[in-house]
Design a protein around this motif. Structure first.
Motif, PDB file in Angstrom:
ATOM      1  N   LYS A 233       0.903  -1.100   0.106  1.00 21.64           N
ATOM      2  CA  LYS A 233       0.076   0.004   0.047  1.00 21.64           C
ATOM      3  C   LYS A 233       0.777   1.242  -0.059  1.00 21.64           C
ATOM      4  O   LYS A 233       0.617   2.112  -1.053  1.00 21.64           O
ATOM      5  CB  LYS A 233      -0.933   0.035   1.167  1.00 21.64           C
ATOM      6  N   TYR A 234       1.887   1.345   0.936  1.00 20.72           N
ATOM      7  CA  TYR A 234       2.551   2.636   1.069  1.00 20.72           C
ATOM      8  C   TYR A 234       3.878   2.666   0.336  1.00 20.72           C
ATOM      9  O   TYR A 234       4.414   3.723   0.243  1.00 20.72           O
ATOM     10  CB  TYR A 234       2.878   2.854   2.620  1.00 20.72           C
ATOM     11  N   GLY A 235       4.371   1.511  -0.211  1.00 16.73           N
ATOM     12  CA  GLY A 235       5.573   1.578  -0.976  1.00 16.73           C
ATOM     13  C   GLY A 235       6.800   1.805  -0.074  1.00 16.73           C
ATOM     14  O   GLY A 235       7.858   2.115  -0.759  1.00 16.73           O
ATOM     15  N   LYS A 236       6.781   1.521   1.241  1.00 14.87           N
ATOM     16  CA  LYS A 236       7.809   2.008   2.026  1.00 14.87           C
ATOM     17  C   LYS A 236       8.563   0.563   2.196  1.00 14.87           C
ATOM     18  O   LYS A 236       7.700  -0.697   2.408  1.00 14.87           O
ATOM     19  CB  LYS A 236       7.449   2.428   3.440  1.00 14.87           C
ATOM     20  N   TYR A 237       9.824   0.252   2.527  1.00 10.21           N
ATOM     21  CA  TYR A 237      10.636  -0.868   2.997  1.00 10.21           C
ATOM     22  C   TYR A 237      10.986  -0.998   4.132  1.00 10.21           C
ATOM     23  O   TYR A 237      10.768  -0.169   5.140  1.00 10.21           O
ATOM     24  CB  TYR A 237      12.070  -0.597   1.881  1.00 10.21           C
ATOM     25  N   LEU A 238      10.804  -2.313   4.507  1.00 13.89           N
ATOM     26  CA  LEU A 238      11.323  -2.562   6.022  1.00 13.89           C
ATOM     27  C   LEU A 238      12.678  -2.174   6.117  1.00 13.89           C
ATOM     28  O   LEU A 238      13.830  -2.676   5.423  1.00 13.89           O
ATOM     29  CB  LEU A 238      11.089  -4.124   6.437  1.00 13.89           C
ATOM     30  N   SER A 239      13.169  -1.476   7.284  1.00 12.56           N
ATOM     31  CA  SER A 239      14.492  -1.280   7.677  1.00 12.56           C
ATOM     32  C   SER A 239      14.402  -1.512   9.016  1.00 12.56           C
ATOM     33  O   SER A 239      13.504  -2.261   9.876  1.00 12.56           O
ATOM     34  CB  SER A 239      14.699  -0.096   7.124  1.00 12.56           C
ATOM     35  N   VAL A 240      15.687  -1.278   9.696  1.00 16.12           N
ATOM     36  CA  VAL A 240      15.993  -1.169  10.945  1.00 16.12           C
ATOM     37  C   VAL A 240      16.360   0.207  11.556  1.00 16.12           C
ATOM     38  O   VAL A 240      17.125   0.866  10.820  1.00 16.12           O
ATOM     39  CB  VAL A 240      17.176  -2.051  11.678  1.00 16.12           C
ATOM     40  N   LYS A 241      15.960   0.527  12.767  1.00 17.38           N
ATOM     41  CA  LYS A 241      16.311   1.817  13.151  1.00 17.38           C
ATOM     42  C   LYS A 241      17.876   2.194  13.682  1.00 17.38           C
ATOM     43  O   LYS A 241      18.314   3.082  13.254  1.00 17.38           O
ATOM     44  CB  LYS A 241      15.610   2.354  14.325  1.00 17.38           C
ATOM     45  N   SER A 242      18.534   1.218  13.938  1.00 22.53           N
ATOM     46  CA  SER A 242      19.858   1.231  14.127  1.00 22.53           C
ATOM     47  C   SER A 242      20.569  -0.067  13.973  1.00 22.53           C
ATOM     48  O   SER A 242      19.686  -1.088  13.444  1.00 22.53           O
ATOM     49  CB  SER A 242      20.259   1.448  15.431  1.00 22.53           C
ATOM     50  N   ILE A 243      21.763  -0.209  14.129  1.00 20.83           N
ATOM     51  CA  ILE A 243      22.357  -1.577  13.868  1.00 20.83           C
ATOM     52  C   ILE A 243      22.551  -2.376  15.211  1.00 20.83           C
ATOM     53  O   ILE A 243      23.204  -3.468  15.189  1.00 20.83           O
ATOM     54  CB  ILE A 243      23.745  -1.508  13.070  1.00 20.83           C
ATOM     55  N   ALA A 244      21.914  -1.984  16.036  1.00 18.80           N
ATOM     56  CA  ALA A 244      22.160  -2.700  17.450  1.00 18.80           C
ATOM     57  C   ALA A 244      21.245  -4.023  17.471  1.00 18.80           C
ATOM     58  O   ALA A 244      20.119  -3.874  16.601  1.00 18.80           O
ATOM     59  CB  ALA A 244      21.432  -1.682  18.490  1.00 18.80           C
ATOM     60  N   LYS A 245      21.555  -4.819  18.323  1.00 21.29           N
ATOM     61  CA  LYS A 245      20.799  -6.228  18.123  1.00 21.29           C
ATOM     62  C   LYS A 245      19.293  -6.294  18.344  1.00 21.29           C
ATOM     63  O   LYS A 245      18.588  -6.815  17.604  1.00 21.29           O
ATOM     64  CB  LYS A 245      21.522  -7.178  19.033  1.00 21.29           C
ATOM     65  N   GLU A 246      18.981  -5.155  19.246  1.00 21.06           N
ATOM     66  CA  GLU A 246      17.346  -5.284  19.486  1.00 21.06           C
ATOM     67  C   GLU A 246      16.762  -4.050  18.856  1.00 21.06           C
ATOM     68  O   GLU A 246      15.922  -3.383  19.212  1.00 21.06           O
ATOM     69  CB  GLU A 246      17.145  -5.341  20.965  1.00 21.06           C
ATOM     70  N   ALA A 247      17.253  -3.774  17.657  1.00 19.60           N
ATOM     71  CA  ALA A 247      16.804  -2.360  16.817  1.00 19.60           C
ATOM     72  C   ALA A 247      15.422  -2.738  16.485  1.00 19.60           C
ATOM     73  O   ALA A 247      14.973  -3.779  16.324  1.00 19.60           O
ATOM     74  CB  ALA A 247      17.758  -2.389  15.854  1.00 19.60           C
ATOM     75  N   LEU A 248      14.559  -1.667  16.664  1.00 18.86           N
ATOM     76  CA  LEU A 248      13.197  -1.443  16.080  1.00 18.86           C
ATOM     77  C   LEU A 248      13.329  -1.627  14.500  1.00 18.86           C
ATOM     78  O   LEU A 248      14.060  -1.119  13.748  1.00 18.86           O
ATOM     79  CB  LEU A 248      12.552  -0.361  16.441  1.00 18.86           C
TER      80      LEU A 248
END
Length: 120
Positions: free
Chosen positions: A79-94
């Motif tokens: 729907k939105y055309g956004k990709y999954l990414s991570v907030k940071s490279i930390a192990k428990e990143a969102l």
């Protein structure tokens, strides 16, 4: 680590818990819905572009396009055309939405107790 099963146009797959035998295995290009194996909720991109778990429905906000990208795969909301990414490279990143693709590594996981094969 999140535990998901993906249902799509091609072979079903899943993200699975640590401790199972794993090997790198490409997931096929296609459109998938990711269902949390423990809660039964679907991964959805909300209107404020956050990633949330909601009851599964046949909505484009819960559909994700998977495409090969380098040594991994990009995952983009239908729907939105956004990709999954991570907030940071930390192990428990969102996990967060992004305008830019990120290569996700996909591994095949065999869970003998459930007689099932998933993807992580």
């Amino acid at each position: 680590m999140s535990i998901f099963r993906a249902f799509g146009q091609t072979t079903p797959s899943s993200l699975s818990p640590r401790g199972d035998a794993r090997k790198r295995m490409p997931i096929h290009r296609g459109t998938y819905s990711f269902i949390n194996r423990q809660s039964g909720t679907a991964m959805e991109m909300a209107s404020d572009h956050t990633i949330v778990g909601m009851p599964p429905k046949d909505l484009d906000t819960q559909k994700w396009e998977v495409h090969p990208l380098g040594a991994g795969h990009s995952i983009r909301n239908l729907k939105y055309g956004k990709y999954l990414s991570v907030k940071s490279i930390a192990k428990e990143a969102l996990v967060v939405p992004s305008d830019f693709p990120v290569a996700w590594q996909v591994k095949e996981v065999h869970i003998s107790e459930e007689n099932a094969v998933f993807h992580e």
